[in-house]
Enzyme design. Structure first.
Site, PDB file in Angstrom:
ATOM      1  N   GLU A  68      47.951  42.082  41.056  1.00 60.94           N
ATOM      2  CA  GLU A  68      47.666  41.736  40.922  1.00 60.94           C
ATOM      3  C   GLU A  68      48.538  40.323  42.244  1.00 60.94           C
ATOM      4  O   GLU A  68      48.382  39.464  42.582  1.00 60.94           O
ATOM      5  CB  GLU A  68      46.273  40.401  41.199  1.00 60.94           C
ATOM      6  CG  GLU A  68      45.575  41.407  40.432  1.00 60.94           C
ATOM      7  CD  GLU A  68      44.604  42.579  41.320  1.00 60.94           C
ATOM      8  OE1 GLU A  68      44.622  41.842  41.899  1.00 60.94           O
ATOM      9  OE2 GLU A  68      43.804  42.714  40.675  1.00 60.94           O
TER      10      GLU A  68
ATOM     11  N   HIS B  84      40.079  37.446  32.529  1.00 63.49           N
ATOM     12  CA  HIS B  84      38.420  38.162  32.301  1.00 63.49           C
ATOM     13  C   HIS B  84      38.144  37.165  31.790  1.00 63.49           C
ATOM     14  O   HIS B  84      36.970  37.536  30.349  1.00 63.49           O
ATOM     15  CB  HIS B  84      38.709  39.278  31.846  1.00 63.49           C
ATOM     16  CG  HIS B  84      39.693  40.174  32.870  1.00 63.49           C
ATOM     17  ND1 HIS B  84      40.102  41.936  32.443  1.00 63.49           N
ATOM     18  CD2 HIS B  84      39.889  39.693  34.006  1.00 63.49           C
ATOM     19  CE1 HIS B  84      40.990  41.764  33.783  1.00 63.49           C
ATOM     20  NE2 HIS B  84      40.372  41.212  34.431  1.00 63.49           N
TER      21      HIS B  84
ATOM     22  N   GLU C  92      30.343  16.678  33.404  1.00 58.10           N
ATOM     23  CA  GLU C  92      32.170  16.490  34.245  1.00 58.10           C
ATOM     24  C   GLU C  92      32.213  17.457  35.252  1.00 58.10           C
ATOM     25  O   GLU C  92      32.942  16.937  35.784  1.00 58.10           O
ATOM     26  CB  GLU C  92      32.464  16.826  32.624  1.00 58.10           C
ATOM     27  CG  GLU C  92      32.821  16.271  31.645  1.00 58.10           C
ATOM     28  CD  GLU C  92      33.422  15.017  32.242  1.00 58.10           C
ATOM     29  OE1 GLU C  92      35.115  14.597  31.553  1.00 58.10           O
ATOM     30  OE2 GLU C  92      33.366  13.451  32.635  1.00 58.10           O
TER      31      GLU C  92
ATOM     32  N   HIS D 121      34.219  40.824  37.606  1.00 60.57           N
ATOM     33  CA  HIS D 121      35.708  41.135  37.337  1.00 60.57           C
ATOM     34  C   HIS D 121      36.025  39.406  36.363  1.00 60.57           C
ATOM     35  O   HIS D 121      36.999  40.080  35.620  1.00 60.57           O
ATOM     36  CB  HIS D 121      36.681  41.316  38.382  1.00 60.57           C
ATOM     37  CG  HIS D 121      37.811  42.096  37.713  1.00 60.57           C
ATOM     38  ND1 HIS D 121      38.363  42.862  38.310  1.00 60.57           N
ATOM     39  CD2 HIS D 121      38.736  41.243  37.337  1.00 60.57           C
ATOM     40  CE1 HIS D 121      39.937  42.686  38.715  1.00 60.57           C
ATOM     41  NE2 HIS D 121      39.710  41.777  37.758  1.00 60.57           N
TER      42      HIS D 121
HETATM   43  O1  2HA Z   1      44.610  44.300  34.716  1.00 58.13           O
HETATM   44  O2  2HA Z   1      43.226  42.550  35.599  1.00 58.13           O
HETATM   45  O3  2HA Z   1      42.581  42.585  38.204  1.00 58.13           O
HETATM   46  C1  2HA Z   1      44.920  43.425  35.614  1.00 58.13           C
HETATM   47  C2  2HA Z   1      44.058  42.769  35.936  1.00 58.13           C
HETATM   48  C3  2HA Z   1      43.331  43.182  37.197  1.00 58.13           C
HETATM   49 ZN    ZN Z   2      41.747  41.162  36.412  1.00 53.51          ZN
END
Ligand code: 2HA
Ligand code: ZN
Length: 274
Positions: A116, A142, A170, A211
């Site tokens: 990323e 994540h 908060e 995601h």
């Molecule tokens: O595995 O989180 O978005 C890496 C990531 C891709």
């Molecule tokens: Zn990711």
């Protein structure tokens, strides 16, 4: 100074470990970057390798020309960062055009910076300009409760902002600008980087549907704390929805009183009557 002894590297490693302990980094999930200060680079310069070759970033970040970053490695696991940092994280330099980077330290068993990297660097560029250089940390995790909510709530900034604000008193103080939401997109490339960095002009938190999340902040404490606060709000909301929904809540007027007391400005567009 030895790279691993410097305070910013130690802070980075501690935050990676904390994120892993939260359960936000299954396998190689998530990634993390820090824009290094000039004085921090000066202290370790003699231990950096300026012979390595340049690679394409995959996007253009001219306002980050000649800046240095500490980043996690592509395919590397957060759980291994503390154990062998030199194999799992890297210091990179952006060239004077903002199109290329090279590795100056780390990833000593091979590898590349995070998949990323375009999103990280475009977010850094936007935040550097928007905060006069104050923001230095971009963190992608994540976070399971937030991922769950993106299957249920409409994917709109105002809906997520208001729902999350109502979960804990908060919240509107911690993320008073609200949160942005990006529809499902293919990760890793320039398109999702452009969409995310566009929202980072307004928000410090951007949700990637189905995601995870991106957070931006000045330092490791503030950025980790922001991710933690938003994910905790998502967890409360998941529980409330699972219990059949709210029977009472924090009202728009309550938010206005809170904003006065805590000296934050809450955009009226998030304080709609339901
Ligand atoms: O595995 O989180 O978005 C890496 C990531 C891709
Ligand atoms: Zn990711």
């Amino acid at each position: 100074m030895n790279v691993l002894e410097s305070k910013f590297v130690q802070g980075f490693i501690r935050m990676a470990t904390d994120g892993n302990n939260m359960g936000w980094h299954e396998r190689n999930g998530g990634n993390f970057s820090y824009r290094i200060k000039d004085e921090e680079i000066e202290q370790i310069k003699s231990n950096l390798n300026f012979e390595s070759s340049w690679s394409k970033i995959g996007t253009s970040v001219p306002n980050l020309a000649k800046e240095y970053f500490l980043v996690t490695g592509s395919g590397k696991y957060f759980r291994n960062v503390e154990l062998t940092p030199e194999a799992n994280i890297a210091i990179i330099e952006v060239d004077e055009t903002g199109e290329n980077y090279r590795i100056l330290w780390g990833l000593n068993e091979g590898g590349r910076p995070t998949s990323e990297l375009p999103s990280h660097l475009m977010n850094h560029e936007v935040k550097k300009l928007a905060t006069n250089g104050a923001h230095r940390v971009i963190y992608h995790a994540h976070t399971p409760n937030m991922i769950a909510l993106t299957f249920v709530l409409p994917l709109e900034d105002a809906v997520f902002t208001r729902e999350l604000w109502e979960t804990m008193t908060e919240c509107p103080v911690v993320f008073f600008q609200g949160v942005g939401v990006v529809d499902w997109m293919v990760p890793g490339g320039r398109d999702i980087a452009v969409a995310t960095s566009e929202l980072m002009k307004k928000y410090d938190v951007v949700i990637w549907a189905h995601h995870g999340m991106f957070c931006s902040g000045e330092d490791f404490d503030l950025t980790f704390g922001l991710m933690h606060t938003v994910e905790k709000a998502a967890e409360v909301l998941v529980k409330v929805l699972a219990m059949g929904g709210r029977r009472q809540t924090i009202t728009p007027n309550d938010f206005r009183e809170l904003a006065d007391e805590f000296n934050v400005t809450l955009d009226e567009k998030f304080l709609f009557e339901e």
